[in-house]
Design a protein around this motif. Structure first.
Motif, PDB file in Angstrom:
ATOM      1  N   GLU A 179     -20.220 -18.988  41.479  1.00 22.11           N
ATOM      2  CA  GLU A 179     -19.519 -17.762  41.091  1.00 22.11           C
ATOM      3  C   GLU A 179     -18.348 -17.420  42.001  1.00 22.11           C
ATOM      4  O   GLU A 179     -17.391 -16.774  41.571  1.00 22.11           O
ATOM      5  N   GLN A 236     -13.750 -19.793  30.290  1.00 19.72           N
ATOM      6  CA  GLN A 236     -13.620 -18.474  29.647  1.00 19.72           C
ATOM      7  C   GLN A 236     -13.577 -18.605  28.134  1.00 19.72           C
ATOM      8  O   GLN A 236     -14.251 -17.874  27.419  1.00 19.72           O
ATOM      9  N   SER A 237     -12.800 -19.562  27.644  1.00 11.71           N
ATOM     10  CA  SER A 237     -12.732 -19.753  26.191  1.00 11.71           C
ATOM     11  C   SER A 237     -14.050 -20.299  25.662  1.00 11.71           C
ATOM     12  O   SER A 237     -14.456 -19.995  24.537  1.00 11.71           O
ATOM     13  N   THR A 263     -21.484 -15.911  34.448  1.00 15.37           N
ATOM     14  CA  THR A 263     -20.383 -16.873  34.372  1.00 15.37           C
ATOM     15  C   THR A 263     -20.043 -17.409  35.753  1.00 15.37           C
ATOM     16  O   THR A 263     -19.888 -16.652  36.708  1.00 15.37           O
ATOM     17  N   THR A 307     -17.212 -19.742  37.399  1.00 15.99           N
ATOM     18  CA  THR A 307     -15.929 -20.428  37.179  1.00 15.99           C
ATOM     19  C   THR A 307     -15.387 -21.099  38.435  1.00 15.99           C
ATOM     20  O   THR A 307     -14.404 -21.833  38.357  1.00 15.99           O
ATOM     21  N   GLU A 342     -16.985 -19.530  26.874  1.00 14.49           N
ATOM     22  CA  GLU A 342     -17.900 -18.392  26.795  1.00 14.49           C
ATOM     23  C   GLU A 342     -17.645 -17.592  25.518  1.00 14.49           C
ATOM     24  O   GLU A 342     -18.556 -17.038  24.925  1.00 14.49           O
ATOM     25  N   ALA A 343     -16.367 -17.537  25.117  1.00 16.04           N
ATOM     26  CA  ALA A 343     -16.025 -16.757  23.926  1.00 16.04           C
ATOM     27  C   ALA A 343     -16.400 -17.489  22.637  1.00 16.04           C
ATOM     28  O   ALA A 343     -16.918 -16.904  21.698  1.00 16.04           O
TER      29      ALA A 343
END
Length: 392
Positions: free
Chosen positions: A143, A377-378, A120, A122, A380-381
């Protein structure tokens, strides 16, 4: 005490004395046996001189070799910006051939970059490029903020933004604004002119090569291109800007004028102020009519449930919902907001004032706000793309 005395002697004599004392303990001394006087053999002086010459030559040779190796490590590090341990390992594997080591380092780095591509990322930067009547913003992720501040990373981001200006809006979903993913740019050619990364390559290869240099996952995430009519302007503002054209939050909008005007400076000034307002106030819709029915119904339900909990009458509840809904519009609708630097002015008032100044009606054509890492993040989910706040 004897050790400190020896420490004052030259290195060669010190090592020679240690050698003699070691030999004497094993019965190999050239000194006379016990009970006789301490007399050296006739060749001791010559042996000592020869030994000192051998130690001095070997020490100087090793020092020169180490200096040359350190110089090669420094040169290859400057060329590639790779970690020192990787630089040294490549030089050792290639028998200290710097050209071969550089090629080996690039191959090794690309393999590692591919392995890290699932991690990830971000952090990163937004890069802005503009020409007459058009602006493009891209998001390049990494990263850590340490890499985001690296000059090579910054250079690549700006180069990608300049290339994004030439992306064509084939879908024409929203006239004047085009959102795109990395696939629109990856196969395009890029001419790089940086001391550590240069030549013609594809955008995808350039991103991979910089990822190999930085030792992190680096990816081009998304971009937006906005244009306006010949009578309008496109204005932009970048927040937390390390250098011109770079930042972490971007606000961009187009101002459209009905007739051709001469006071473009006044229009551009207002456009810059409104672009800054977009970053600060975070509008989601241009007008109340642009708020989707799903969003409106969902917000009404939330406000109604809050009002019911007060225990007031049905009529009072409806009035409370309507009042809070007006407040909601002032928060998320661009044209209903108060100007963030002067809440006595509304966005409508600012547009009316500039219209009078330039002598022609001025309106906002499109706008959007983008922030580094938002929704990752959302995403990735849920594995779903996040929306960009913009006018419709």
């Amino acid at each position: 005490m004897a050790f400190f005395k020896n420490a004052k002697q030259p290195l060669g004599i010190f090592l020679y004395n240690i050698r003699l004392s070691t030999c004497s303990r094993h019965g190999y001394s050239t000194w006379a046996t016990k009970g006789t006087s301490f007399a050296q053999s006739t060749d001791t002086k010559a042996s000592k001189t020869a030994y000192l010459y051998w130690v001095s030559r070997r020490f100087n040779s090793q020092a020169a070799s180490s200096a040359e190796q350190m110089s090669l490590i420094k040169q290859l590090r400057e060329r590639t910006s790779a970690p020192i341990k990787d630089v040294k390992a490549s030089l050792v594997d290639c028998n200290w051939d710097i050209e071969a080591a550089q090629k080996e380092l690039r191959k090794r780095g690309k393999v590692l970059a591919m392995k890290k591509s699932s991690r990830t990322a971000t952090e990163g930067l937004l890069a802005l490029a503009q020409n007459e009547g058009k602006a493009a913003v891209i998001e390049l992720n990494c990263e850590t903020d340490f890499v985001a501040r690296n000059e090579i990373f910054e250079y690549l981001a700006l180069a990608l933004a300049k290339k994004a200006l030439f992306v064509q809006n084939s879908s024409q979903q929203i006239p004047g604004v085009f959102s795109f993913g990395p696939e629109c740019l990856e196969d395009l050619k890029l001419n790089l002119d940086h001391p550590k990364i240069s030549g013609e390559t594809t955008i995808q290869n350039a991103v991979t090569e910089v990822a190999a240099m930085m030792g992190e996952n680096i990816k081009l995430r998304r971009g937006v291109v906005m244009s306006t009519s010949s009578h309008g302007v496109v204005s932009a503002y970048l927040h937390r800007c390390p250098r011109p054209g770079l930042g972490r939050i971007a606000g961009i909008l187009s101002l459209e004028v009905e007739n051709e005007i001469s006071q473009l400076d006044a229009l551009q000034k207002v456009g810059s102020e409104l672009a800054m307002h977009i970053v600060a106030a975070k509008p989601l819709f241009l007008t109340k009519e642009g708020v989707t029915s799903d969003v409106l119904n969902n917000e009404r339900e939330i406000l109604k449930s809050q009002a019911i909990s007060t225990g007031k009458s049905l009529m009072a509840i409806e009035k409370m919902v309507d009042g809070r809904l007006r407040k909601y519009f002032e928060e998320v609708v661009f044209m209903e907001q108060k100007y963030f630097l002067n809440d006595s002015l509304s966005i409508k008032t600012i547009l009316d004032n500039v219209s009078k100044e330039v002598g022609s009606p001025v309106k906002i054509g499109n706008f959007f706000r983008m922030e580094v890492g938002e929704g990752i993040q959302s995403q990735e989910a849920s594995r779903s793309a996040e929306p960009v706040a913009q006018a419709v």
